[in-house]
Design an enzyme around this catalytic site. Structure first.
Site, PDB file in Angstrom:
ATOM      1  N   MET A  30       0.844  -1.199   0.000  1.00  0.00           N
ATOM      2  CA  MET A  30       0.000   0.000   0.000  1.00  0.00           C
ATOM      3  C   MET A  30       0.879   1.249   0.000  1.00  0.00           C
ATOM      4  SD  MET A  30      -3.407  -0.869   2.080  1.00  0.00           S
ATOM      5  CE  MET A  30      -2.784  -0.589   3.724  1.00  0.00           C
ATOM      6  N   HIS A  34       9.038   1.044   3.427  1.00  0.00           N
ATOM      7  CA  HIS A  34      10.143   1.082   4.392  1.00  0.00           C
ATOM      8  C   HIS A  34      10.986  -0.153   4.143  1.00  0.00           C
ATOM      9  CE1 HIS A  34       7.657  -1.857   6.381  1.00  0.00           C
ATOM     10  NE2 HIS A  34       6.683  -0.974   6.540  1.00  0.00           N
ATOM     11  N   GLY A  36      11.071  -2.957   5.509  1.00  0.00           N
ATOM     12  CA  GLY A  36      10.309  -4.220   5.470  1.00  0.00           C
ATOM     13  C   GLY A  36       9.874  -4.535   4.046  1.00  0.00           C
ATOM     14  N   HIS A  37       9.248  -3.557   3.390  1.00  0.00           N
ATOM     15  CA  HIS A  37       8.843  -3.746   1.983  1.00  0.00           C
ATOM     16  C   HIS A  37      10.068  -4.026   1.115  1.00  0.00           C
ATOM     17  CE1 HIS A  37       5.646  -0.824   3.473  1.00  0.00           C
ATOM     18  NE2 HIS A  37       4.899  -1.817   3.038  1.00  0.00           N
ATOM     19  N   GLY A 147       4.882 -10.390   3.949  1.00  0.00           N
ATOM     20  CA  GLY A 147       5.668 -10.324   5.176  1.00  0.00           C
ATOM     21  C   GLY A 147       5.026 -11.102   6.315  1.00  0.00           C
ATOM     22  N   GLN A 148       5.862 -11.722   7.133  1.00  0.00           N
ATOM     23  CA  GLN A 148       5.375 -12.419   8.327  1.00  0.00           C
ATOM     24  C   GLN A 148       4.731 -11.445   9.312  1.00  0.00           C
ATOM     25  OE1 GLN A 148       8.152 -14.995  10.611  1.00  0.00           O
ATOM     26  NE2 GLN A 148       6.855 -14.509  12.373  1.00  0.00           N
ATOM     27  N   LYS A 149       5.127 -10.187   9.256  1.00  0.00           N
ATOM     28  CA  LYS A 149       4.541  -9.141  10.099  1.00  0.00           C
ATOM     29  C   LYS A 149       3.013  -9.228  10.093  1.00  0.00           C
ATOM     30  CE  LYS A 149       3.757  -4.811  11.572  1.00  0.00           C
ATOM     31  NZ  LYS A 149       2.753  -4.334  10.677  1.00  0.00           N
ATOM     32  N   ASP A 150       2.444  -9.439   8.885  1.00  0.00           N
ATOM     33  CA  ASP A 150       0.988  -9.604   8.760  1.00  0.00           C
ATOM     34  C   ASP A 150       0.714 -11.097   8.575  1.00  0.00           C
ATOM     35  OD1 ASP A 150       0.045  -6.620   8.484  1.00  0.00           O
ATOM     36  OD2 ASP A 150       1.804  -6.823   7.215  1.00  0.00           O
ATOM     37  N   SER A 185       6.571  -0.555  10.202  1.00  0.00           N
ATOM     38  CA  SER A 185       5.198  -0.469   9.707  1.00  0.00           C
ATOM     39  C   SER A 185       4.934   0.954   9.245  1.00  0.00           C
ATOM     40  CB  SER A 185       4.216  -0.823  10.829  1.00  0.00           C
ATOM     41  OG  SER A 185       2.911  -0.394  10.485  1.00  0.00           O
TER      42      SER A 185
HETATM   43  P1  AMP Z   1       1.469  -3.011   3.479  1.00  0.00           P
HETATM   44  O1  AMP Z   1       2.026  -1.952   2.600  1.00  0.00           O
HETATM   45  O2  AMP Z   1       1.396  -2.641   4.904  1.00  0.00           O
HETATM   46  O3  AMP Z   1       0.180  -3.584   2.942  1.00  0.00           O
HETATM   47  O4  AMP Z   1       2.515  -4.214   3.412  1.00  0.00           O
HETATM   48  C1  AMP Z   1       2.912  -4.762   2.188  1.00  0.00           C
HETATM   49  C2  AMP Z   1       3.681  -6.029   2.443  1.00  0.00           C
HETATM   50  O5  AMP Z   1       4.863  -5.733   3.201  1.00  0.00           O
HETATM   51  C3  AMP Z   1       2.889  -7.060   3.259  1.00  0.00           C
HETATM   52  O6  AMP Z   1       3.138  -8.350   2.746  1.00  0.00           O
HETATM   53  C4  AMP Z   1       3.457  -6.885   4.631  1.00  0.00           C
HETATM   54  O7  AMP Z   1       3.350  -8.044   5.430  1.00  0.00           O
HETATM   55  C5  AMP Z   1       4.904  -6.571   4.319  1.00  0.00           C
HETATM   56  N1  AMP Z   1       5.536  -5.908   5.454  1.00  0.00           N
HETATM   57  C6  AMP Z   1       5.078  -4.818   6.133  1.00  0.00           C
HETATM   58  N2  AMP Z   1       5.899  -4.526   7.163  1.00  0.00           N
HETATM   59  C7  AMP Z   1       6.890  -5.448   7.143  1.00  0.00           C
HETATM   60  C8  AMP Z   1       8.050  -5.691   7.959  1.00  0.00           C
HETATM   61  N3  AMP Z   1       8.350  -4.922   8.992  1.00  0.00           N
HETATM   62  N4  AMP Z   1       8.853  -6.726   7.629  1.00  0.00           N
HETATM   63  C9  AMP Z   1       8.555  -7.531   6.583  1.00  0.00           C
HETATM   64  N5  AMP Z   1       7.482  -7.360   5.774  1.00  0.00           N
HETATM   65  C10 AMP Z   1       6.663  -6.339   6.049  1.00  0.00           C
END
Ligand code: AMP
Length: 282
Positions: A30, A34, A36-37, A147-150, A185
């Protein structure tokens, strides 16, 4: 890195990649990227010939009182980060092309979508599964990185891909953390200085509970009590939504930690909702 907005152009780009026999990896996001992405993008770049990063703030997965409108959208920075992590294509579709007038189909995810996050955020995973399947259809990847985060989201997408015979390998990647252990996040941007400091309690709680389990305390009552007590040390926590030990396969609460257990937490600090989890092998 090429930036594509129109779904039709995305389809043509994928046709060309597939005609050349390239293996396509997709990283759905989305935005507000950062580290993580970026770790997902780098992993995809190692394992695939072409990496598509999708950037789309999905209205379907936000509840009426959630942060859809104020969700951060720093597109120029996102594109720079995606490119330097190794993405070859960025897909940034306008909302009206993903959900044109008259759109009405939904993916129902069943039991896995009704527990944990689903209890607190009704309809959330239907929104996630619906948009992810649209993005899968538009990008036709061989592999998709989450990500395992979610954790719950990753499990649900894996199950959806299997149940619907999507022939996509769903890869779950480790959670990337700040130096003080807080899981990265996009929502951490909402925290003020005190709240940011308070948020470190989540990782502390997860690591200390892991140690407790490894020391032989494995029953659910003791673990739930320990997590609750640990979290109650932090006065800036305004609500604990769940904090317990679960089966990483079924996501049901585990009576006793076995070969593998999953600790998961969802709570609010001030108005900001944060989640995190950790897998324990006692
Ligand atoms: P989002 O933009 O929040 O929808 O996240 C996009 C992808 O990045 C999802 O698969 C999340 O699980 C992953 N993600 C978000 N934060 C982290 C993190 N800290 N470490 C690893 N993957 C992450």
């Amino acid at each position: 890195m090429r930036v594509i907005r129109a779904p039709q152009q995305m389809g043509q780009a994928v046709d060309r990649l597939r005609a050349r026999g390239q293996r396509i990896g997709v990283v759905p996001t989305m935005g507000a990227l950062h580290e993580g992405h970026c770790s997902l993008i780098r992993r995809a770049a190692r394992e695939c010939d072409a990496v598509i990063v999708t950037i789309f703030v999905n209205p379907l997965q936000f509840g009426p009182r959630e942060d859809f409108r104020r969700y951060p959208r720093p597109l120029a920075t996102d594109l720079r980060l995606a490119a330097s992590a190794g993405a070859t294509l960025a897909f940034v579709p306008p909302a009206a092309s993903v959900f044109p007038p008259g759109f009405q189909t939904r993916i129902a995810v069943g039991r896995l979508g009704a527990i944990w996050e689903g209890k607190v955020r009704p309809g959330h995973f239907t929104g996630v599964a619906t948009v992810v399947s649209i993005l899968f259809n538009l990008t036709r990847p061989h592999r998709a990185y989450f990500g395992q985060k979610d954790f719950q989201q990753a499990v649900i997408i894996k199950k959806m891909a299997k149940d619907l015979d999507m022939a996509i390998d769903v890869v779950i990647c480790p959670t990337i953390r700040e130096n003080d252990g807080l899981a990265m996040s996009s929502r951490n941007f909402y925290l003020n200085k005190d709240e940011r400091k308070a948020a470190t309690i989540i990782n502390k709680c997860l690591t200390q509970t892991t140690e407790l389990i490894k020391s032989g305390i494995i029953d659910i009552e003791s673990i739930r009590r320990f997590m609750k007590e640990k979290l109650s040390e932090e006065p800036l926590i305004t609500e604990i939504q769940y904090a317990s030990m679960y089966s990483p396969q079924t996501l049901d609460e585990l009576e006793r930690a076995g070969k593998e257990a999953l600790l998961a937490i969802a709570l609010k600090i001030g108005k900001t909702r944060l989640i995190d989890n950790m897998i324990v092998n006692p």
